[in-house]
Design a protein around this motif. Structure first.
Motif, mmCIF file in Angstrom:
data_model
loop_
_atom_site.group_PDB
_atom_site.id
_atom_site.type_symbol
_atom_site.label_atom_id
_atom_site.label_comp_id
_atom_site.label_asym_id
_atom_site.label_seq_id
_atom_site.Cartn_x
_atom_site.Cartn_y
_atom_site.Cartn_z
ATOM 1 N N SER A 41 9.740 -3.645 33.277
ATOM 2 C CA SER A 41 8.571 -3.079 32.808
ATOM 3 C C SER A 41 8.356 -1.497 32.768
ATOM 4 C CB SER A 41 7.001 -2.981 34.301
ATOM 5 O OG SER A 41 7.857 -2.613 34.788
ATOM 6 N N TYR A 42 9.784 -0.567 32.696
ATOM 7 C CA TYR A 42 9.222 0.979 33.360
ATOM 8 C C TYR A 42 10.334 1.202 31.973
ATOM 9 C CZ TYR A 42 11.014 5.713 33.462
ATOM 10 O OH TYR A 42 11.295 6.484 33.841
ATOM 11 N N ILE A 43 10.974 0.577 31.053
ATOM 12 C CA ILE A 43 11.887 1.169 30.123
ATOM 13 C C ILE A 43 10.943 0.589 28.749
ATOM 14 C CG2 ILE A 43 14.170 0.918 31.001
ATOM 15 C CD1 ILE A 43 14.119 -2.058 29.887
ATOM 16 N N ARG A 44 10.819 1.460 27.506
ATOM 17 C CA ARG A 44 10.692 1.941 26.437
ATOM 18 C C ARG A 44 11.586 1.810 25.256
ATOM 19 N NH1 ARG A 44 6.934 0.620 30.333
ATOM 20 N NH2 ARG A 44 5.419 2.170 30.640
ATOM 21 N N ARG A 45 10.365 1.008 23.949
ATOM 22 C CA ARG A 45 11.099 1.182 23.006
ATOM 23 C C ARG A 45 12.198 2.480 22.783
ATOM 24 N NH1 ARG A 45 10.899 -1.211 17.789
ATOM 25 N NH2 ARG A 45 9.520 -2.563 18.537
ATOM 26 N N GLY A 46 13.613 2.331 21.956
ATOM 27 C CA GLY A 46 14.566 3.206 22.282
ATOM 28 C C GLY A 46 15.173 3.330 23.341
ATOM 29 N N GLU A 63 17.500 -18.365 31.097
ATOM 30 C CA GLU A 63 16.950 -17.286 31.591
ATOM 31 C C GLU A 63 17.371 -15.539 31.016
ATOM 32 O OE1 GLU A 63 16.341 -16.073 36.233
ATOM 33 O OE2 GLU A 63 14.521 -16.942 35.440
ATOM 34 N N GLY A 64 18.591 -15.550 30.480
ATOM 35 C CA GLY A 64 19.769 -14.904 30.439
ATOM 36 C C GLY A 64 19.181 -14.512 28.735
ATOM 37 N N LEU A 65 19.057 -15.142 28.031
ATOM 38 C CA LEU A 65 18.572 -15.292 26.709
ATOM 39 C C LEU A 65 16.927 -14.589 26.656
ATOM 40 C CD1 LEU A 65 20.190 -18.586 25.262
ATOM 41 C CD2 LEU A 65 20.921 -15.847 25.383
ATOM 42 N N ILE A 66 16.201 -15.461 27.287
ATOM 43 C CA ILE A 66 15.079 -15.168 27.322
ATOM 44 C C ILE A 66 15.104 -13.926 27.240
ATOM 45 C CG2 ILE A 66 12.589 -14.942 28.582
ATOM 46 C CD1 ILE A 66 13.350 -18.354 28.922
ATOM 47 N N VAL A 67 15.470 -12.770 28.232
ATOM 48 C CA VAL A 67 15.118 -11.516 28.670
ATOM 49 C C VAL A 67 15.771 -10.661 28.018
ATOM 50 C CG1 VAL A 67 16.347 -9.501 30.373
ATOM 51 C CG2 VAL A 67 14.988 -11.793 31.194
ATOM 52 N N LEU A 68 17.494 -11.046 27.030
ATOM 53 C CA LEU A 68 17.795 -10.269 26.551
ATOM 54 C C LEU A 68 16.636 -10.394 24.887
ATOM 55 C CD1 LEU A 68 21.459 -11.667 26.688
ATOM 56 C CD2 LEU A 68 20.497 -9.135 26.576
ATOM 57 N N ASN A 69 16.619 -11.099 24.238
ATOM 58 C CA ASN A 69 15.707 -12.041 23.593
ATOM 59 C C ASN A 69 14.467 -10.828 23.634
ATOM 60 O OD1 ASN A 69 16.733 -13.618 21.711
ATOM 61 N ND2 ASN A 69 16.464 -15.352 22.594
ATOM 62 N N ASP A 70 13.180 -10.818 24.564
ATOM 63 C CA ASP A 70 12.680 -9.686 25.206
ATOM 64 C C ASP A 70 12.868 -8.369 24.870
ATOM 65 O OD1 ASP A 70 9.339 -9.338 26.042
ATOM 66 O OD2 ASP A 70 10.369 -8.535 27.703
ATOM 67 N N LEU A 71 14.137 -8.078 25.667
ATOM 68 C CA LEU A 71 14.642 -6.640 25.346
ATOM 69 C C LEU A 71 14.948 -6.100 24.169
ATOM 70 C CD1 LEU A 71 16.454 -6.599 28.390
ATOM 71 C CD2 LEU A 71 15.209 -5.771 28.223
ATOM 72 N N GLN A 73 13.830 -7.181 21.278
ATOM 73 C CA GLN A 73 12.367 -7.999 20.310
ATOM 74 C C GLN A 73 11.253 -6.053 19.984
ATOM 75 O OE1 GLN A 73 10.438 -11.087 21.166
ATOM 76 N NE2 GLN A 73 11.807 -11.749 19.764
ATOM 77 N N ARG A 74 11.764 -5.693 21.695
ATOM 78 C CA ARG A 74 10.941 -4.585 22.377
ATOM 79 C C ARG A 74 11.811 -2.962 21.934
ATOM 80 N NH1 ARG A 74 10.463 -5.442 28.241
ATOM 81 N NH2 ARG A 74 9.431 -3.071 28.408
ATOM 82 N N GLY A 75 13.154 -3.291 21.256
ATOM 83 C CA GLY A 75 13.348 -1.892 20.823
ATOM 84 C C GLY A 75 14.520 -1.098 21.887
ATOM 85 N N ILE A 76 14.334 -2.295 22.883
ATOM 86 C CA ILE A 76 15.709 -1.654 24.236
ATOM 87 C C ILE A 76 16.997 -1.978 23.953
ATOM 88 C CG2 ILE A 76 15.797 -1.647 26.156
ATOM 89 C CD1 ILE A 76 12.595 -2.499 26.515
ATOM 90 N N ALA A 77 17.602 -1.045 23.729
ATOM 91 C CA ALA A 77 18.782 -1.566 23.871
ATOM 92 C C ALA A 77 19.851 -2.580 24.913
ATOM 93 C CB ALA A 77 20.281 -0.363 22.858
ATOM 94 N N VAL A 78 21.129 -2.593 25.522
ATOM 95 C CA VAL A 78 21.308 -2.537 26.618
ATOM 96 C C VAL A 78 22.749 -2.609 26.949
ATOM 97 C CG1 VAL A 78 22.099 -4.933 27.930
ATOM 98 C CG2 VAL A 78 19.588 -5.137 26.694
ATOM 99 N N LYS A 79 22.821 -1.901 27.396
ATOM 100 C CA LYS A 79 24.340 -1.449 28.131
ATOM 101 C C LYS A 79 25.638 -2.737 28.823
ATOM 102 C CE LYS A 79 27.495 2.244 28.792
ATOM 103 N NZ LYS A 79 27.351 4.087 28.663
#
Length: 176
Positions: A41-46, A63-71, A73-79
């Motif tokens: 909920s804290y992280i934002r686009r970019g 569940e992992g795929l759902i979280v990744l897809n959500d991130l 789609q919101r424009g959030i990268a994952v490291k």
């Protein structure tokens, strides 16, 4: 000096993202992991969410795929810091999907091997856990000493068990 350090720390907090450390099991559903929910909920686009391994995002592949897809789609990268999917990701990829699938498979293997090991130990007459602290002699002595008016602490010291064990033994004796 202490006041100055606090002021510097407070001023840094405006520019640095929070570090949220989750110590709860990744086996739980996302909804049961408050720190992960706070991070999501804290992280934002970019922004970029950093995780130790990709399997920290969900307890299973779906569940992992759902979280990744959500991130994504919101424009959030994952490291991802460790594992075969280590690196920065801005969209779903085969390597992320594969890492999640392998994590789920590894978790399933661990559960299966643990159950098999416990079952084999039971067949050999071995039961896991700590050995009981209270034997039959202590189980009889604790209520008898309490009946004579001894304090819980005196009984614990005399029988060489903790105060909690004395309370539990007395409660068990009362219920029996």
């Amino acid at each position: 000096m202490r006041r100055q350090t606090r002021r510097i720390h407070m001023s840094w907090s405006r520019w640095t993202p929070p570090v949220l450390e989750e110590k709860i099991s990744g086996k739980l559903a996302t909804d049961d992991r408050p720190v992960l929910l706070d991070a999501l909920s804290y992280i934002r686009r970019g922004d970029m969410l950093t995780v130790q391994e990709v399997d920290r995002l969900g307890r299973n592949l779906l569940e992992g795929l759902i979280v990744l897809n959500d991130l994504f789609q919101r424009g959030i990268a994952v490291k991802v810091l460790e594992g075969i999917a280590a690196g920065e990701h801005t969209e779903r990829s085969l390597i992320l999907d594969l890492a999640l699938a392998l994590s789920e498979d590894r978790r399933r293997d661990i559960v299966r091997k643990t159950k098999n090991g416990l079952e084999a130990a039971r067949r050999r007459g071995r039961v896991g856990g700590r050995p009981p602290v209270v034997d039959d002699d202590k189980r009889a002595a604790i209520p008898a000493r309490r009946q004579r008016g001894e304090s819980i602490r005196t009984i614990a010291a005399g029988v060489k068990v903790s105060v909690g064990v004395v309370h539990k033994t007395l409660a068990d004796a009362k219920d029996a």
